[in-house]
Design a protein around this motif. Sequence first.
Motif, PDB file in Angstrom:
ATOM      1  N   LEU A  36      -2.047   6.603   8.827  1.00 48.48           N
ATOM      2  CA  LEU A  36      -2.518   6.115   7.526  1.00 48.48           C
ATOM      3  C   LEU A  36      -3.887   5.452   7.606  1.00 48.48           C
ATOM      4  CD1 LEU A  36       0.873   4.757   6.142  1.00 48.48           C
ATOM      5  CD2 LEU A  36      -0.375   6.766   5.324  1.00 48.48           C
ATOM      6  N   VAL A  37      -4.144   4.657   8.663  1.00 55.65           N
ATOM      7  CA  VAL A  37      -5.467   4.016   8.758  1.00 55.65           C
ATOM      8  C   VAL A  37      -6.545   5.059   9.071  1.00 55.65           C
ATOM      9  CG1 VAL A  37      -4.596   1.713   9.347  1.00 55.65           C
ATOM     10  CG2 VAL A  37      -5.101   3.325  11.187  1.00 55.65           C
ATOM     11  N   LEU A  38      -6.183   6.094   9.843  1.00 51.91           N
ATOM     12  CA  LEU A  38      -7.139   7.175  10.086  1.00 51.91           C
ATOM     13  C   LEU A  38      -7.394   7.988   8.812  1.00 51.91           C
ATOM     14  CD1 LEU A  38      -6.028   8.540  13.595  1.00 51.91           C
ATOM     15  CD2 LEU A  38      -8.091   7.223  13.051  1.00 51.91           C
ATOM     16  N   ALA A  39      -6.405   7.999   7.909  1.00 52.04           N
ATOM     17  CA  ALA A  39      -6.558   8.719   6.636  1.00 52.04           C
ATOM     18  C   ALA A  39      -7.382   7.928   5.625  1.00 52.04           C
ATOM     19  CB  ALA A  39      -5.190   9.043   6.049  1.00 52.04           C
ATOM     20  N   GLY A  40      -7.769   6.681   5.988  1.00 48.16           N
ATOM     21  CA  GLY A  40      -8.648   5.905   5.120  1.00 48.16           C
ATOM     22  C   GLY A  40      -7.985   4.776   4.364  1.00 48.16           C
ATOM     23  N   LEU A  41      -6.683   4.555   4.569  1.00 54.32           N
ATOM     24  CA  LEU A  41      -6.021   3.438   3.895  1.00 54.32           C
ATOM     25  C   LEU A  41      -6.344   2.141   4.636  1.00 54.32           C
ATOM     26  CD1 LEU A  41      -4.394   5.919   2.771  1.00 54.32           C
ATOM     27  CD2 LEU A  41      -2.436   4.374   2.618  1.00 54.32           C
ATOM     28  N   PRO A 210      -2.751   7.429  -1.034  1.00 50.88           N
ATOM     29  CA  PRO A 210      -2.861   8.558  -0.107  1.00 50.88           C
ATOM     30  C   PRO A 210      -3.309   9.820  -0.835  1.00 50.88           C
ATOM     31  CG  PRO A 210      -0.738   7.411   0.128  1.00 50.88           C
ATOM     32  CD  PRO A 210      -1.390   6.870  -1.107  1.00 50.88           C
ATOM     33  N   GLN A 211      -3.925  10.725  -0.094  1.00 51.68           N
ATOM     34  CA  GLN A 211      -4.429  11.959  -0.693  1.00 51.68           C
ATOM     35  C   GLN A 211      -3.627  13.184  -0.254  1.00 51.68           C
ATOM     36  OE1 GLN A 211      -6.889  11.891  -3.055  1.00 51.68           O
ATOM     37  NE2 GLN A 211      -6.741   9.660  -2.829  1.00 51.68           N
ATOM     38  N   TRP A 216       1.222  11.037   2.264  1.00 50.74           N
ATOM     39  CA  TRP A 216       2.288  10.525   1.392  1.00 50.74           C
ATOM     40  C   TRP A 216       3.609  10.379   2.149  1.00 50.74           C
ATOM     41  CZ3 TRP A 216       2.248   8.072  -3.035  1.00 50.74           C
ATOM     42  CH2 TRP A 216       1.150   8.204  -3.888  1.00 50.74           C
ATOM     43  N   VAL A 217       3.877  11.309   3.052  1.00 56.50           N
ATOM     44  CA  VAL A 217       5.122  11.244   3.823  1.00 56.50           C
ATOM     45  C   VAL A 217       5.150   9.972   4.668  1.00 56.50           C
ATOM     46  CG1 VAL A 217       6.459  12.327   5.683  1.00 56.50           C
ATOM     47  CG2 VAL A 217       5.453  13.750   3.868  1.00 56.50           C
ATOM     48  N   PHE A 218       4.075   9.735   5.420  1.00 59.86           N
ATOM     49  CA  PHE A 218       4.022   8.524   6.256  1.00 59.86           C
ATOM     50  C   PHE A 218       3.986   7.260   5.400  1.00 59.86           C
ATOM     51  CE2 PHE A 218       2.329  11.575   9.472  1.00 59.86           C
ATOM     52  CZ  PHE A 218       3.268  11.317  10.461  1.00 59.86           C
ATOM     53  N   PHE A 219       3.290   7.322   4.264  1.00 60.30           N
ATOM     54  CA  PHE A 219       3.207   6.191   3.335  1.00 60.30           C
ATOM     55  C   PHE A 219       4.599   5.810   2.829  1.00 60.30           C
ATOM     56  CE2 PHE A 219       2.435   4.406  -0.948  1.00 60.30           C
ATOM     57  CZ  PHE A 219       1.496   3.441  -0.667  1.00 60.30           C
ATOM     58  N   ALA A 220       5.414   6.825   2.522  1.00 63.29           N
ATOM     59  CA  ALA A 220       6.755   6.583   1.986  1.00 63.29           C
ATOM     60  C   ALA A 220       7.734   6.113   3.054  1.00 63.29           C
ATOM     61  CB  ALA A 220       7.282   7.857   1.327  1.00 63.29           C
ATOM     62  N   LEU A 221       7.507   6.537   4.303  1.00 61.92           N
ATOM     63  CA  LEU A 221       8.510   6.296   5.341  1.00 61.92           C
ATOM     64  C   LEU A 221       8.247   5.078   6.222  1.00 61.92           C
ATOM     65  CD1 LEU A 221       9.260   9.931   6.608  1.00 61.92           C
ATOM     66  CD2 LEU A 221      10.648   8.497   5.095  1.00 61.92           C
ATOM     67  N   ILE A 222       7.007   4.562   6.274  1.00 62.04           N
ATOM     68  CA  ILE A 222       6.695   3.504   7.241  1.00 62.04           C
ATOM     69  C   ILE A 222       7.576   2.261   7.053  1.00 62.04           C
ATOM     70  CG2 ILE A 222       4.762   2.571   5.872  1.00 62.04           C
ATOM     71  CD1 ILE A 222       3.385   1.936   8.582  1.00 62.04           C
ATOM     72  N   GLY A 223       7.820   1.874   5.818  1.00 59.27           N
ATOM     73  CA  GLY A 223       8.671   0.711   5.562  1.00 59.27           C
ATOM     74  C   GLY A 223      10.120   0.969   5.925  1.00 59.27           C
ATOM     75  N   ILE A 224      10.574   2.203   5.675  1.00 57.83           N
ATOM     76  CA  ILE A 224      11.948   2.574   6.042  1.00 57.83           C
ATOM     77  C   ILE A 224      12.098   2.564   7.561  1.00 57.83           C
ATOM     78  CG2 ILE A 224      13.655   4.445   5.968  1.00 57.83           C
ATOM     79  CD1 ILE A 224      12.457   5.202   3.216  1.00 57.83           C
ATOM     80  N   PHE A 225      11.082   3.084   8.253  1.00 57.13           N
ATOM     81  CA  PHE A 225      11.101   3.020   9.718  1.00 57.13           C
ATOM     82  C   PHE A 225      11.199   1.566  10.194  1.00 57.13           C
ATOM     83  CE2 PHE A 225       8.359   7.104   9.793  1.00 57.13           C
ATOM     84  CZ  PHE A 225       9.495   7.905   9.818  1.00 57.13           C
TER      85      PHE A 225
END
Length: 308
Positions: A36-41, A210-211, A216-225
């Motif tokens: 996510l940080v590499l994607a610009g967030l 996210p773009q 979006w997949v990692f954005f949605a799952l990081i908190g669940i992880f």
Amino acid sequence: MPHHVLPREDRTAMGLTAMAGAVVFFTMIDTSAKWLVLAGLPALQVVFVRYAVHFLLALAVFVPREGREALVSMAPGKQILRSAFLLGSTALNFNALYYLPITVTTTIMFAGPIVVTLLAIPLLGERVGMHRIIAVCVGFVGVLVVMQPWGAEFHPAMFLNLGALVCASLYFLMTRLLAGVESNATSQTWSSGLATVCIAPFALSSWVWPQAPADWVFFALIGIFGGTGHILATWAHRMADASILAPVVYIQIVLAAVSGIIFFSQWPTLWTLAGGLIIIAAGFYIWQRERILGKRAAADKAANIAPH
């Protein structure tokens, strides 16, 4: 007396399985954060999402069963300090992941038991013998091998990782201080809830969506992880002794290497692997010494209370 502190169970196989699952989820937290940080967030936004979803998950799991008591702390000051150390560790580590391979950040964080051993002397008043002091020194040699401050591979972001290591070690010391005082529910809701509240103003003021679909997949799952990993780890420690579970964490170096290769095409260097082996060897030695001393203390206690 702590409320809703569930009794210990002797189910070692279940505990080891749960701890292995937790380590998988911990690896996926770092993988998601780096992606996510590499994607610009912004890194703080990634930290916010990780804790906000963790907080919602903790509420969904614990509040229906325990009600309001899941949110009531018996030691709020210590919980705030513990939560602050966890938040600091995550924020520093996520920033470091932008610049460093996952294998490097993971390997440096393996020095946690070594730092905990060192910090326990002034903070908990624990007595540490010469054997463990030597193991601590060997462990830090391993950290230097990974960081290579003398070579071209050194990156200043490693100092962020060292800060994350110290914060994580202080977090584990605070967790040790709260053992038997706070329930799992309270520790989970406070650590994730306080982080969410503290970071929200900064994360929301510079929000970036996210773009790409993968983002979006990692954005949605990081908190669940994050939430699932911490809940599994705490559950594991109820099923088996910490001394049995501790070495399981070291499988993360393999998982981090696999993740780095699959998601980022980054292979671990020989320096990282060599330093990791030194750190793990030192950690194993400290772990073994603590097991021996723990058994000896238990035997002495049993001898003292036995009828004469």
